[in-house]
Design a protein around this motif. Structure first.
Motif, PDB file in Angstrom:
ATOM      1  N   PHE A  93      41.253  -2.288  11.848  1.00  0.00           N
ATOM      2  CA  PHE A  93      40.158  -1.408  12.278  1.00  0.00           C
ATOM      3  C   PHE A  93      39.519  -0.707  11.079  1.00  0.00           C
ATOM      4  N   GLN A  94      40.338  -0.075  10.256  1.00  0.00           N
ATOM      5  CA  GLN A  94      39.806   0.737   9.170  1.00  0.00           C
ATOM      6  C   GLN A  94      39.077  -0.103   8.120  1.00  0.00           C
ATOM      7  N   VAL A  95      39.653  -1.253   7.769  1.00  0.00           N
ATOM      8  CA  VAL A  95      39.076  -2.056   6.687  1.00  0.00           C
ATOM      9  C   VAL A  95      37.904  -2.903   7.177  1.00  0.00           C
ATOM     10  N   SER A  96      38.015  -3.461   8.383  1.00  0.00           N
ATOM     11  CA  SER A  96      36.942  -4.341   8.861  1.00  0.00           C
ATOM     12  C   SER A  96      35.728  -3.574   9.362  1.00  0.00           C
ATOM     13  N   THR A  97      35.826  -2.244   9.480  1.00  0.00           N
ATOM     14  CA  THR A  97      34.649  -1.427   9.782  1.00  0.00           C
ATOM     15  C   THR A  97      34.104  -0.752   8.520  1.00  0.00           C
ATOM     16  N   GLY A  98      34.717  -1.015   7.373  1.00  0.00           N
ATOM     17  CA  GLY A  98      34.243  -0.451   6.119  1.00  0.00           C
ATOM     18  C   GLY A  98      34.642   0.991   5.888  1.00  0.00           C
ATOM     19  N   ARG A  99      35.480   1.542   6.759  1.00  0.00           N
ATOM     20  CA  ARG A  99      35.913   2.929   6.567  1.00  0.00           C
ATOM     21  C   ARG A  99      36.892   3.042   5.396  1.00  0.00           C
ATOM     22  N   MET A 100      37.600   1.995   5.146  1.00  0.00           N
ATOM     23  CA  MET A 100      38.520   1.913   4.020  1.00  0.00           C
ATOM     24  C   MET A 100      38.210   0.650   3.218  1.00  0.00           C
ATOM     25  N   PRO A 101      38.390   0.705   1.899  1.00  0.00           N
ATOM     26  CA  PRO A 101      38.845   1.850   1.102  1.00  0.00           C
ATOM     27  C   PRO A 101      37.772   2.933   0.988  1.00  0.00           C
ATOM     28  N   LEU A 102      38.230   4.164   0.961  1.00  0.00           N
ATOM     29  CA  LEU A 102      37.333   5.321   0.924  1.00  0.00           C
ATOM     30  C   LEU A 102      36.891   5.561  -0.519  1.00  0.00           C
ATOM     31  N   ALA A 103      35.584   5.691  -0.717  1.00  0.00           N
ATOM     32  CA  ALA A 103      35.051   5.849  -2.072  1.00  0.00           C
ATOM     33  C   ALA A 103      35.473   7.175  -2.691  1.00  0.00           C
ATOM     34  N   TYR A 104      35.472   8.240  -1.891  1.00  0.00           N
ATOM     35  CA  TYR A 104      35.875   9.559  -2.389  1.00  0.00           C
ATOM     36  C   TYR A 104      36.319  10.399  -1.194  1.00  0.00           C
ATOM     37  N   PRO A 105      37.194  11.382  -1.418  1.00  0.00           N
ATOM     38  CA  PRO A 105      37.699  12.193  -0.310  1.00  0.00           C
ATOM     39  C   PRO A 105      36.577  12.946   0.398  1.00  0.00           C
ATOM     40  N   GLN A 106      36.594  12.922   1.715  1.00  0.00           N
ATOM     41  CA  GLN A 106      35.621  13.662   2.505  1.00  0.00           C
ATOM     42  C   GLN A 106      36.218  13.968   3.866  1.00  0.00           C
ATOM     43  N   GLN A 107      35.497  14.755   4.655  1.00  0.00           N
ATOM     44  CA  GLN A 107      36.017  15.211   5.932  1.00  0.00           C
ATOM     45  C   GLN A 107      36.379  14.055   6.850  1.00  0.00           C
ATOM     46  N   GLN A 108      35.567  13.015   6.839  1.00  0.00           N
ATOM     47  CA  GLN A 108      35.785  11.887   7.736  1.00  0.00           C
ATOM     48  C   GLN A 108      35.264  10.618   7.085  1.00  0.00           C
ATOM     49  N   ALA A 109      36.014   9.546   7.239  1.00  0.00           N
ATOM     50  CA  ALA A 109      35.606   8.267   6.651  1.00  0.00           C
ATOM     51  C   ALA A 109      34.491   7.657   7.491  1.00  0.00           C
ATOM     52  N   PRO A 110      33.294   7.480   6.921  1.00  0.00           N
ATOM     53  CA  PRO A 110      32.186   6.899   7.687  1.00  0.00           C
ATOM     54  C   PRO A 110      32.262   5.376   7.703  1.00  0.00           C
ATOM     55  N   GLN A 111      31.601   4.772   8.649  1.00  0.00           N
ATOM     56  CA  GLN A 111      31.508   3.315   8.683  1.00  0.00           C
ATOM     57  C   GLN A 111      30.507   2.867   7.633  1.00  0.00           C
ATOM     58  N   THR A 112      30.947   1.972   6.737  1.00  0.00           N
ATOM     59  CA  THR A 112      30.094   1.506   5.653  1.00  0.00           C
ATOM     60  C   THR A 112      30.217  -0.008   5.514  1.00  0.00           C
ATOM     61  N   LYS A 113      29.677  -0.522   4.430  1.00  0.00           N
ATOM     62  CA  LYS A 113      29.738  -1.962   4.158  1.00  0.00           C
ATOM     63  C   LYS A 113      31.180  -2.385   3.948  1.00  0.00           C
ATOM     64  N   VAL A 114      31.562  -3.517   4.521  1.00  0.00           N
ATOM     65  CA  VAL A 114      32.939  -4.025   4.424  1.00  0.00           C
ATOM     66  C   VAL A 114      33.182  -4.571   3.023  1.00  0.00           C
ATOM     67  N   SER A 115      34.333  -4.206   2.432  1.00  0.00           N
ATOM     68  CA  SER A 115      34.637  -4.583   1.055  1.00  0.00           C
ATOM     69  C   SER A 115      35.429  -5.881   0.941  1.00  0.00           C
ATOM     70  N   TYR A 116      36.073  -6.321   2.015  1.00  0.00           N
ATOM     71  CA  TYR A 116      36.941  -7.497   1.974  1.00  0.00           C
ATOM     72  C   TYR A 116      36.475  -8.539   2.982  1.00  0.00           C
ATOM     73  N   ASN A 117      36.806  -9.796   2.721  1.00  0.00           N
ATOM     74  CA  ASN A 117      36.505 -10.838   3.701  1.00  0.00           C
ATOM     75  C   ASN A 117      37.619 -10.906   4.749  1.00  0.00           C
ATOM     76  N   ASP A 118      37.454 -11.761   5.734  1.00  0.00           N
ATOM     77  CA  ASP A 118      38.392 -11.818   6.856  1.00  0.00           C
ATOM     78  C   ASP A 118      39.803 -12.185   6.413  1.00  0.00           C
ATOM     79  N   ASP A 119      39.932 -13.142   5.501  1.00  0.00           N
ATOM     80  CA  ASP A 119      41.258 -13.551   5.031  1.00  0.00           C
ATOM     81  C   ASP A 119      41.948 -12.417   4.285  1.00  0.00           C
TER      82      ASP A 119
END
Length: 256
Positions: free
Chosen positions: A75-101
């Motif tokens: 959930f966290q990685v495939s929605t782009g919430r992780m990895p988090l670029a910098y500490p903040q109140q809540q991890a926003p949904q962003t561009k996904v950093s990893y592929n499915d594999d």
């Protein structure tokens, strides 16, 4: 002498047959799984360990991942919430950093740190063949357990301390199921013992029905209920009253 030799020969034959017929698929599957976990460990060391610790034990920068399970990682990685670029109140949904594999490898590695919810299969999170009554029950479950934060239409809403419940419009069935299963960030965990898999399917089916309905016109005001409605009530309602008060005062002054 013949009997022991015959016994040894029989054991040799059985062992050979077992080696040929049985373990090949199992061994191959184990090897593939081990390779996936190892790949996930390497990815974790590079992209996640600075916050969560080299062994996922957690640190001052990030919580422990021991026992969160593969579903939480997916959930966290495939929605782009992780990895988090910098500490903040809540991890926003962003561009996904990893592929499915790579996401599958990370999830497999974290699953080895401690038992937790597995990634759900399509048959679990995709509602099919539900009756109108079951969809309606999903609406009741959603309004009881979810609408206080996500709003009755799933449009999201503000929460204390700078946090928010994200909109559920356009969110995949898989991610909604995983969110209920793992409780990301400030969301509570709705385990299968609390909200059963069937309940989760009914909630997803209700959201599908809700978000696919046609727009019959009118001003939706963002679909966020009393917040926007109350704002416009104050702006328009109070504005009209102020205008009347000014008009009455001006007319009274002219009359004098």
């Amino acid at each position: 002498m013949a009997k022991p030799l015959l016994l040894v020969f029989a054991l040799f034959v059985m062992g050979g047959l077992y080696a040929i017929l049985a373990p090949s698929d199992v061994s191959s599957a184990d090897t593939t799984k081990s390779q996936q976990v190892e790949a996930g460990r390497k990815l974790f060391a590079v992209g996640c360990s600075s916050c969560h610790g080299l062994n996922g034990q957690g640190s001052s920068q990030g919580p422990t991942l021991v026992g969160v399970g593969a579903a939480a990682v997916d959930f966290q990685v495939s929605t782009g919430r992780m990895p988090l670029a910098y500490p903040q109140q809540q991890a926003p949904q962003t561009k996904v950093s990893y592929n499915d594999d790579e996401i599958a490898a990370l999830a497999a590695y974290v699953q080895t740190l401690g038992p937790g919810p597995e990634i759900p299969s399509a048959s679990q999170y995709q509602p099919s063949g539900l009756t109108d009554e079951e969809v309606a029950r999903g609406g009741e479950l959603f309004r009881t357990n979810c609408s206080a934060c996500h709003n009755a239409e799933g449009a999201g809403g503000a929460l204390p301390n700078g946090k928010y419940a994200p909109s559920l419009v356009g969110v995949s069935d898989k991610h909604i199921y995983e969110a209920m299963l793992t409780g990301p960030q400030q969301m509570p965990v709705f385990s299968d013992q609390v909200v059963t898999p069937k309940d989760k399917q009914e909630i997803i089916a209700y959201l599908q029905t809700l978000h696919e309905r046609p727009n019959n016109g009118g001003l939706a005001l963002g679909g966020i209920g009393p917040v926007s409605e109350g704002l416009w009530t104050w702006i328009v309602g109070l504005g009209v009253l102020v205008a009347f008060a000014v008009w009455i005062a001006a007319k009274g002054a002219k009359a004098k």
